[in-house]
Design a protein around this motif. Structure first.
Motif, PDB file in Angstrom:
ATOM      1  N   LYS A 294     -19.094 -62.687 -15.299  1.00  0.00           N
ATOM      2  CA  LYS A 294     -20.148 -61.767 -14.841  1.00  0.00           C
ATOM      3  C   LYS A 294     -19.682 -61.053 -13.579  1.00  0.00           C
ATOM      4  O   LYS A 294     -19.455 -61.713 -12.559  1.00  0.00           O
ATOM      5  N   ILE A 304     -20.432 -57.848 -18.692  1.00  0.00           N
ATOM      6  CA  ILE A 304     -20.340 -59.287 -19.005  1.00  0.00           C
ATOM      7  C   ILE A 304     -19.544 -59.492 -20.297  1.00  0.00           C
ATOM      8  O   ILE A 304     -19.693 -58.730 -21.243  1.00  0.00           O
ATOM      9  N   TYR A 329     -20.169 -71.404 -20.380  1.00  0.00           N
ATOM     10  CA  TYR A 329     -21.144 -70.820 -21.301  1.00  0.00           C
ATOM     11  C   TYR A 329     -21.938 -71.933 -21.973  1.00  0.00           C
ATOM     12  O   TYR A 329     -21.358 -72.885 -22.512  1.00  0.00           O
ATOM     13  N   LYS A 340     -31.339 -66.745 -30.082  1.00  0.00           N
ATOM     14  CA  LYS A 340     -31.264 -67.208 -28.691  1.00  0.00           C
ATOM     15  C   LYS A 340     -32.288 -66.404 -27.875  1.00  0.00           C
ATOM     16  O   LYS A 340     -32.527 -65.225 -28.145  1.00  0.00           O
ATOM     17  N   ASP A 342     -34.100 -66.095 -23.631  1.00  0.00           N
ATOM     18  CA  ASP A 342     -34.198 -66.671 -22.287  1.00  0.00           C
ATOM     19  C   ASP A 342     -35.605 -66.443 -21.741  1.00  0.00           C
ATOM     20  O   ASP A 342     -36.438 -65.807 -22.395  1.00  0.00           O
ATOM     21  N   LEU A 387     -26.131 -62.358 -25.647  1.00  0.00           N
ATOM     22  CA  LEU A 387     -26.799 -61.931 -24.406  1.00  0.00           C
ATOM     23  C   LEU A 387     -28.245 -61.562 -24.709  1.00  0.00           C
ATOM     24  O   LEU A 387     -28.520 -60.803 -25.645  1.00  0.00           O
ATOM     25  N   ASN A 389     -30.318 -59.932 -22.700  1.00  0.00           N
ATOM     26  CA  ASN A 389     -30.838 -58.813 -21.900  1.00  0.00           C
ATOM     27  C   ASN A 389     -31.621 -57.816 -22.765  1.00  0.00           C
ATOM     28  O   ASN A 389     -31.119 -57.340 -23.789  1.00  0.00           O
ATOM     29  N   LEU A 475     -32.542 -70.390 -19.096  1.00  0.00           N
ATOM     30  CA  LEU A 475     -32.226 -70.651 -20.506  1.00  0.00           C
ATOM     31  C   LEU A 475     -32.640 -72.086 -20.806  1.00  0.00           C
ATOM     32  O   LEU A 475     -32.381 -72.975 -20.000  1.00  0.00           O
ATOM     33  N   LEU A 485     -29.847 -69.123 -14.979  1.00  0.00           N
ATOM     34  CA  LEU A 485     -28.814 -68.113 -15.232  1.00  0.00           C
ATOM     35  C   LEU A 485     -28.624 -67.238 -14.014  1.00  0.00           C
ATOM     36  O   LEU A 485     -27.535 -67.026 -13.534  1.00  0.00           O
TER      37      LEU A 485
HETATM   38  P1  ADP Z   1     -27.215 -59.868 -15.743  1.00  0.00           P
HETATM   39  O1  ADP Z   1     -27.637 -59.797 -14.324  1.00  0.00           O
HETATM   40  O2  ADP Z   1     -26.148 -58.869 -16.026  1.00  0.00           O
HETATM   41  O3  ADP Z   1     -28.351 -59.808 -16.694  1.00  0.00           O
HETATM   42  P2  ADP Z   1     -27.071 -62.717 -16.372  1.00  0.00           P
HETATM   43  O4  ADP Z   1     -26.482 -63.757 -15.530  1.00  0.00           O
HETATM   44  O5  ADP Z   1     -28.558 -62.709 -16.460  1.00  0.00           O
HETATM   45  O6  ADP Z   1     -26.511 -61.287 -15.895  1.00  0.00           O
HETATM   46  O7  ADP Z   1     -26.471 -62.844 -17.807  1.00  0.00           O
HETATM   47  C1  ADP Z   1     -26.814 -61.973 -18.869  1.00  0.00           C
HETATM   48  C2  ADP Z   1     -27.172 -62.747 -20.115  1.00  0.00           C
HETATM   49  O8  ADP Z   1     -26.077 -63.554 -20.529  1.00  0.00           O
HETATM   50  C3  ADP Z   1     -28.306 -63.731 -19.913  1.00  0.00           C
HETATM   51  O9  ADP Z   1     -29.543 -63.113 -20.089  1.00  0.00           O
HETATM   52  C4  ADP Z   1     -28.019 -64.781 -20.977  1.00  0.00           C
HETATM   53  O10 ADP Z   1     -28.518 -64.397 -22.224  1.00  0.00           O
HETATM   54  C5  ADP Z   1     -26.519 -64.786 -21.039  1.00  0.00           C
HETATM   55  N1  ADP Z   1     -25.954 -65.845 -20.181  1.00  0.00           N
HETATM   56  C6  ADP Z   1     -25.689 -65.741 -18.849  1.00  0.00           C
HETATM   57  N2  ADP Z   1     -25.129 -66.858 -18.372  1.00  0.00           N
HETATM   58  C7  ADP Z   1     -25.029 -67.703 -19.406  1.00  0.00           C
HETATM   59  C8  ADP Z   1     -24.513 -69.026 -19.559  1.00  0.00           C
HETATM   60  N3  ADP Z   1     -23.972 -69.672 -18.534  1.00  0.00           N
HETATM   61  N4  ADP Z   1     -24.582 -69.592 -20.774  1.00  0.00           N
HETATM   62  C9  ADP Z   1     -25.109 -68.929 -21.828  1.00  0.00           C
HETATM   63  N5  ADP Z   1     -25.594 -67.686 -21.762  1.00  0.00           N
HETATM   64  C10 ADP Z   1     -25.558 -67.058 -20.568  1.00  0.00           C
END
Ligand code: ADP
Length: 746
Positions: A294, A304, A329, A340, A342, A387, A389, A475, A485
């Protein structure tokens, strides 16, 4: 708390589906419109015209803030630094609206657009008001309106105008919304529900509350009232800084802080990451861990990507080494409908001193749009699978805009809890784990936030107080363990979304799910910040021992102290309510208190060598085996190392993080206790005891002694070769099995 949910949904269905209620609500809004005009008539129009800032006068510095302006000028380097570092971590739509799309919103004449003094800006933001009133009715909002309807009926019966009476009784709380940006629509709804007074173009005299869209510094020269942002929050919640803050806590309390995936900071830990993963794979060839990379400055999933081997890291961008966090991850998330998802939870930090934290009882669940499979070389690049998002998935052909709160790609968290509860899951346990995660995360952030706070708003100088809504992204693992996260300093508060209404034609339409959650959060935050609400919200500091479970309650202890015509608060106090369960974790805050004491109140955030020496002397830490020369060497080594890790920092000296490192080092050197936290607690006692003794004998404002031997770089051997520091470095990078184990457990 949780038993509230069935009621909410019953109300929601009744209200949105019942034709006579819909008609009654239209009638009701006609009445509210008339009532608002009557309230306006009561207020002096001349005063209102004077108070509202015209666009031309927005930049005028009011006479009474000249002192603060001087103060700001005198500290311009710090503020300049903070501002230049500030970055909107706005998720969702925040970025879109800062730019062009805000002005793209079609101005609609809303029910309220006739309000005198309402700005052009506010008109632009009134989107399809009537449609939303009928379609996007939320439980909480419906409740407000039904309460109002009852009141109206009573008033009609008695031939009185309830609204104007209320306005006469109490001066309306004033809110400056001129910098609210994308939260404006939800904010306006909240202010209307509270019958407070909005200043969309700012105000010449001070407002009670300032609502900023991005950072504490959006409006300069605020000397009183309350601002909805803390200085430094954006900086603290950047991915690297959050990882560092949590990691410091993991060193002291590894068990308590195992809710954050194992992370490495790039580029500085690139070698360490590569080596550790190689060793891990050498030890067990069946292990196939996956990592998520990230970028530090990214948001909304930007930049990402997933990797399975350190060699796949894209560390270099042009000639620059990219700053990023690489994280283990979580391979086995809880799935619903094979997808999936969040959780976005809203958390209010109401105050840092004393620490007050509230959690919204309702949140959002954001779903992926492609069925989940555990990561394999083939699917690593499938963003719609991995992801969650919204900003990414909304572009997938499978994205479903939710008409109800329990379907589609964005749902309420409570609807998800219902689903999992129906499978026999103990959702109270899930909630209490989430509450613990939130409190522990805020505890990790507080020490550095206090340093920012003191730099911007030194004690004894006029300034506002701060509060802030944070967006926690969590998550749930398959075993229901919540994993943090990230935390957003500027969570999107938009309550409408862009939709393609016909091919190529996009329009903003109300999003019932967003409105359901976000209006309640903003309105109730305002209620809690109401300056007239003198009676402090009930807090049960008489809680149980640290071992006691968090009791997820159903009632609202805040209810009675607040306006009775509004629904009970959707924000639940969790701290100081659970002080006794979590206070033992606030060790770094005590170190920060010592740091702040030697920093002084000059608006700086870095401790100079003289300040550090004074700290050592006053705390009596120097002795025959730890000479002042060693102190100087320690200062230089640690400060130099941290300067390399914070390349964009313009201020020289020792940061709080570096000071903590020095403190840990001295604790480990001095005490033979087994655990680092025991060593640190012992050293804290020594320091606090010494300082307390001095407070009794002379005042706090002792001047640092003249520096005798100024430490120079050339004379400094590398203190990191010392066994204690190497040990700490080792400690910091030790528990690799921690999250890898969590990943295989579920
Ligand atoms: P951003 O600020 O770009 O949204 P995040 O840290 O929220 O960054 O990560 C984006 C997405 O990636 C999260 O919403 C989640 O779905 C996935 N994600 C992030 N970190 C993890 C992790 N350690 N394990 C699994 N999925 C993750």
């Amino acid at each position: 708390m949780l038993v509230d949910y069935p009621d909410i949904f019953t109300n929601l269905n009744e209200i949105t589906n019942h034709p006579t209620i819909i008609n009654t609500m239209s009638d009701h809004y006609e009445r509210v419109k008339i009532e608002l005009q009557q309230m306006k008539a009561v207020e002096s129009e001349a005063a209102a015209d004077k108070e509202q800032l015209s666009p031309a006068s927005v930049t005028t510095v009011p006479a009474e803030v000249s002192f603060a302006a001087r103060r700001d000028l005198s500290r311009s380097s710090i503020n300049g630094r903070s501002r230049s570092k500030s970055r909107s971590k706005a998720d969702g739509h925040e970025r879109q609206v800062n730019g062009k799309q805000l002005s793209d919103l079609t101005p609609q004449k809303s029910d309220y657009s006739q309000e005198k003094g309402q700005s052009r800006l506010s008109n632009e933001q009134n989107i399809k008001g009537t449609l939303r009133l009928l379609k996007g009715k939320t439980a909480a909002n419906s409740h407000v309106e039904s309460c109002q309807r009852e009141k109206d009926l009573k008033c009609e019966h008695h031939g009185k105008e309830d609204g104007s009476k209320v306005a006469k009784k109490r001066r309306a709380v004033t809110v400056d919304t001129s910098k609210a940006k994308t939260s404006l629509e939800a904010l306006k709804m909240s202010i209307r529900q509270l019958k407070w007074k909005e200043f969309p173009m700012g105000r010449r005299t001070a407002c009670d509350i300032y609502w900023h869209g991005v950072s504490f510094h959006d409006n300069e020269n605020i000397v009183s009232g309350q601002v909805n942002k803390f200085p430094g929050m954006i900086e603290m919640l950047r991915k690297i800084n959050l990882s560092r803050a949590v990691r410091t806590m993991q060193e002291l309390f590894p068990e308590e802080y195992n809710f954050y995936p194992r992370s490495w900071i790039l580029p500085e830990e690139y070698q360490l990451f590569s080596t550790q993963i190689r060793l891990l794979k050498d030890n067990d060839s069946t292990l196939k861990p996956t990592f998520i990379v990230k970028p530090d400055s990214g948001s909304q999933g930007d930049g990402i990507y997933l990797i399975r081997d350190p060699a796949d890291l894209r560390v270099i961008s042009g000639s620059q080494i990219k700053q990023a966090v690489v994280q283990e991850y979580i391979q086995k998330p809880l799935l619903i409908d094979k997808l999936k998802f969040d959780i976005r939870l809203y958390v209010l930090v109401r105050s840092l001193e004393p620490l007050e934290i509230y959690i919204a009882k309702e949140g959002l669940s954001r779903f992926c749009t492609e069925p989940y499979q555990e990561p394999s070389q083939k699917n690593l690049s499938h963003v719609f699978m991995h992801l969650t998002n919204y900003s990414l998935n909304v572009h997938s052909g499978n994205f479903v805009h939710s008409d109800s709160c329990s379907t589609g790609s964005k749902r309420t968290f409570s609807s998800v809890l219902y689903r999992i509860a129906s499978k026999g899951v103990d959702i109270k346990k899930v909630w209490s784990d989430i509450i613990a995660l939130v409190i522990k995360t805020v505890i990790a952030l507080v020490p550095e936030l206090k340093v920012y706070y003191q730099a911007d708003i030194p004690p004894g100088k006029p300034g506002p107080t701060c509060f802030q809504i944070l967006g926690f992204d969590i998550l749930l693992m398959k075993n229901l363990k919540p994993v943090l996260l990230e935390v957003n300093a500027n969570p999107s508060m938009r309550i409408e979304h862009e939709q393609e209404v016909s091919p190529g034609v996009y329009e903003y339409v109300p999003s019932p799910v967003d409105e359901e959650v976000k209006v309640g959060v903003i309105r109730d935050t305002l209620r809690l910040m109401d300056p007239a609400q003198r009676k402090h919200v009930t807090s049960n500091t008489e809680g149980g021992s640290p071992e006691d479970a968090i009791v997820v309650e159903t009632g609202s202890d805040e209810k009675e102290s607040l306006t009775d015509s509004l629904p009970s608060l959707c924000l639940k106090q969790v701290f100081p309510k659970y002080t006794k369960q979590f206070n033992y974790l606030r060790v770094v805050e005590r170190i920060a208190a010592i740091f702040l004491r030697f920093l002084g109140v000059k608006g700086t955030m870095r401790l100079g060598p003289t300040g550090f020496r004074t700290f050592i002397r006053n705390c009596k830490l120097s002795n025959s085996s730890f000479s002042m020369a060693s102190v100087d060497i320690l200062y230089i080594d640690i400060t130099r190392r941290w300067a390399g890790m914070l390349p964009d920092s313009r201020e020289a000296g020792m940061s709080l993080q570096a000071f903590i490192e020095a403190f840990f080092y001295m604790a480990a050197r001095r005490f033979k206790a087994v655990l680092l936290r025991e060593q640190v607690l012992l050293l804290l006692e020594v320091c606090e005891g010494a300082l307390e003794g001095q407070s009794h004998s002379h005042s706090h404002s002792e001047k640092p002694r003249p520096q005798r031997s100024h430490p120079t770089q050339s004379s400094a051997p590398n203190a990191f070769s010392s066994p204690a520091l190497t040990r700490r470095h080792h400690l910091r990078h030790q528990p690799l099995q921690l999250s890898a184990k969590a990943n295989t457990e579920n």
